[in-house]
Scaffold this motif. Sequence first.
Motif, mmCIF file in Angstrom:
data_model
loop_
_atom_site.group_PDB
_atom_site.id
_atom_site.type_symbol
_atom_site.label_atom_id
_atom_site.label_comp_id
_atom_site.label_asym_id
_atom_site.label_seq_id
_atom_site.Cartn_x
_atom_site.Cartn_y
_atom_site.Cartn_z
ATOM 1 N N VAL A 307 3.373 -3.317 -16.784
ATOM 2 C CA VAL A 307 3.255 -2.112 -15.516
ATOM 3 C C VAL A 307 3.569 -2.887 -14.109
ATOM 4 N N THR A 308 3.361 -4.258 -13.527
ATOM 5 C CA THR A 308 2.837 -4.097 -12.602
ATOM 6 C C THR A 308 4.764 -4.728 -11.603
ATOM 7 N N LEU A 309 5.621 -5.161 -12.627
ATOM 8 C CA LEU A 309 6.857 -6.367 -11.839
ATOM 9 C C LEU A 309 7.776 -5.191 -11.514
ATOM 10 N N PRO A 310 7.911 -3.606 -11.983
ATOM 11 C CA PRO A 310 8.102 -2.529 -11.434
ATOM 12 C C PRO A 310 7.883 -2.265 -10.309
ATOM 13 N N ILE A 311 7.011 -2.127 -10.067
ATOM 14 C CA ILE A 311 6.206 -1.627 -9.423
ATOM 15 C C ILE A 311 6.159 -2.607 -7.783
ATOM 16 N N ARG A 312 6.064 -4.020 -8.310
ATOM 17 C CA ARG A 312 6.393 -5.072 -7.381
ATOM 18 C C ARG A 312 7.595 -5.380 -7.266
ATOM 19 N N GLU A 313 8.984 -4.793 -7.250
ATOM 20 C CA GLU A 313 10.660 -4.548 -6.856
ATOM 21 C C GLU A 313 10.749 -3.872 -5.900
ATOM 22 N N ARG A 314 9.690 -3.119 -6.440
ATOM 23 C CA ARG A 314 9.348 -1.824 -5.162
ATOM 24 C C ARG A 314 8.953 -1.643 -4.103
ATOM 25 N N ILE A 315 7.980 -2.659 -3.802
ATOM 26 C CA ILE A 315 7.140 -2.927 -2.846
ATOM 27 C C ILE A 315 8.213 -4.158 -2.341
ATOM 28 N N LEU A 316 8.681 -4.444 -2.873
ATOM 29 C CA LEU A 316 9.371 -5.542 -2.127
ATOM 30 C C LEU A 316 10.851 -4.588 -1.088
ATOM 31 N N ASP A 317 11.039 -4.124 -2.237
ATOM 32 C CA ASP A 317 12.114 -2.890 -0.718
ATOM 33 C C ASP A 317 11.938 -2.426 0.128
ATOM 34 N N ILE A 318 10.031 -1.503 -0.080
ATOM 35 C CA ILE A 318 9.712 -0.502 0.473
ATOM 36 C C ILE A 318 9.465 -1.500 2.010
ATOM 37 N N ARG A 319 8.582 -2.647 1.546
ATOM 38 C CA ARG A 319 7.925 -2.884 2.831
ATOM 39 C C ARG A 319 8.679 -3.628 3.567
ATOM 40 N N GLY A 320 10.219 -4.154 3.954
ATOM 41 C CA GLY A 320 10.103 -4.285 5.316
ATOM 42 C C GLY A 320 11.346 -2.819 5.946
ATOM 43 N N ASP A 321 11.499 -2.422 5.477
ATOM 44 C CA ASP A 321 12.104 -1.364 5.808
ATOM 45 C C ASP A 321 10.787 -0.314 7.022
ATOM 46 N N ASP A 322 11.246 -1.190 8.232
ATOM 47 C CA ASP A 322 9.833 -0.086 9.063
ATOM 48 C C ASP A 322 9.843 1.835 9.297
ATOM 49 N N GLU A 323 11.301 1.754 9.775
ATOM 50 C CA GLU A 323 11.717 2.981 9.954
ATOM 51 C C GLU A 323 11.016 3.799 9.260
ATOM 52 N N TYR A 324 11.392 3.069 7.667
ATOM 53 C CA TYR A 324 11.029 4.650 6.342
ATOM 54 C C TYR A 324 9.601 5.328 6.861
ATOM 55 N N LEU A 325 8.798 3.442 6.844
ATOM 56 C CA LEU A 325 7.133 3.474 6.582
ATOM 57 C C LEU A 325 7.255 4.579 8.294
ATOM 58 N N SER A 326 7.739 4.334 8.776
ATOM 59 C CA SER A 326 7.228 5.042 10.077
ATOM 60 C C SER A 326 7.314 6.535 10.870
ATOM 61 N N ARG A 327 8.600 6.322 9.295
ATOM 62 C CA ARG A 327 8.847 8.088 9.544
ATOM 63 C C ARG A 327 7.691 9.087 8.631
ATOM 64 N N VAL A 328 7.594 8.268 7.646
ATOM 65 C CA VAL A 328 6.315 8.262 6.525
ATOM 66 C C VAL A 328 4.742 8.912 6.882
ATOM 67 N N VAL A 329 4.845 8.303 7.106
ATOM 68 C CA VAL A 329 3.179 8.155 8.861
ATOM 69 C C VAL A 329 3.258 8.997 10.054
ATOM 70 N N GLN A 330 3.790 9.161 10.252
ATOM 71 C CA GLN A 330 4.215 10.043 11.349
ATOM 72 C C GLN A 330 4.400 10.784 11.392
ATOM 73 N N ARG A 331 4.842 11.941 10.259
ATOM 74 C CA ARG A 331 4.822 12.974 9.665
ATOM 75 C C ARG A 331 4.234 13.360 8.437
ATOM 76 N N GLY A 332 3.122 12.078 8.132
ATOM 77 C CA GLY A 332 1.734 12.401 7.576
ATOM 78 C C GLY A 332 0.930 12.755 8.904
ATOM 79 N N ALA A 333 0.504 12.182 9.752
ATOM 80 C CA ALA A 333 -0.544 12.328 10.353
ATOM 81 C C ALA A 333 -0.143 13.624 11.141
ATOM 82 N N GLU A 334 1.192 14.149 11.393
ATOM 83 C CA GLU A 334 1.224 15.597 11.836
ATOM 84 C C GLU A 334 0.322 16.178 11.135
ATOM 85 N N ARG A 335 0.889 16.140 9.422
ATOM 86 C CA ARG A 335 0.451 17.599 9.154
ATOM 87 C C ARG A 335 -1.290 17.379 8.576
ATOM 88 N N ALA A 336 -1.873 15.761 8.846
ATOM 89 C CA ALA A 336 -3.297 15.404 8.565
ATOM 90 C C ALA A 336 -3.786 16.261 9.595
#
Length: 356
Positions: A307-336
């Motif tokens: 269960v956890t290893l595939p998730i771990r691999e994706r976390i390692l990919d995503i967590r350094g991608d500040d631009e992507y993360l910030s795009r997600v939450v900016q859009r999220g905040a607008e909609r919320a």
Amino acid sequence: MSEHKNEDKKVVLSGIRATGNLHLGNYYGALSKFVRMQDDYDCRYFVADLHALTTHPDPGMLHENVKEILAEYLAAGLDPEKNIIYVQSDVPEIAEMYLLMNMHAGIGELMRTASFKDKARKALGITSDSDEIEREICGNQTNRQVNAGLLTYPTLMAVDILIHHADFVPVGKDQEQHLELTRRFGRRFNSFYKTDYFHDAVNFNFGGDAVKVPGLDGSGKMGKSEGNCIYLIDDEKTLRKKVMRAVTDEGPKVPDSEPTEPIRNLFTLMELVSAPDTLGHFRSAYADCSIRYGDLKKQLAEDILKVTLPIRERILDIRGDDEYLSRVVQRGAERARETAARTLREVREIMGIRKF
Ligand code: ADP
Ligand code: TRP
């Protein structure tokens, strides 16, 4: 105002405090349900950074923790196209409505909330009942460890839910009292202002009971402050080591005996991660006293890793991608904020706050 109840899809709302990495308790109690619900409901998921402030995180770490939870949400399969994903503090309407809702929250009921009593007891270093907590808090002017934010934690959580007019709130068993308070505050608001503005929100567990994932230390639930967690981010070696060290007992002496708590806990974990026949195999081995705990743990570690290893691999990919993360939450905040602003406007109006 009952228009909120008639939308096509039921509204789902949930969040997790930004206080550290997510563990199997968070995953099975909350996050895996978030993911399973995303195709069928209007889902809104957030990172509760304001709630994290109640326990005074290091300011240098708070933002890192928010990013970490966000990356873990996405890595576990939450799709920003299907859900509104946001950070609590990006929606200032929540803070304003929290102030308004506090006018309808009783100090007594807040002080009797189990999560408050636990945290207050810990902060004050006492073990006993509510009376003593109250005496300590009221009698000692210099005592500032128990802050007002901790007391009004349930009001803020109620606002998170009510501001979206949520129907379902997928959370673990430990949050059910907070949900009960949310319903109470919503109903109280309705009856005070003679309206049917808010409706009840309930926990959601696909028809089953709320989940409580046990720790590996023999008793109690898996929890960040318990130090007994398996984290989604744990690497293979760390994870295997933790599982192999799990507390057990001396083994069954009599056929068909009731397992002790540490063993029941291992079976509970197995129910979550292993195939039914694997679980069946170890249960019968326990029943006829042939069980070897080492084998059980090895299998358990294997199944958790699936269960956890595939998730771990994706976390390692995503967590350094500040631009992507910030795009997600900016859009999220607008909609919320679209929903939140509307609710706040209506709540102010119901309460009699009008503009000149
Ligand atoms: P922790 O208890 O580790 O501090 P949180 O209080 O931040 O975790 O919980 C976030 C979410 O995970 C909540 O919905 C909570 O009910 C759920 N949760 C936490 N621990 C467990 C557990 N051991 N079993 C089931 N659900 C859990
Ligand atoms: N109190 C929840 C927890 O400790 C986090 C939370 C804050 C939450 N606001 C919420 C959960 C609203 C569901 C809905 O995990």
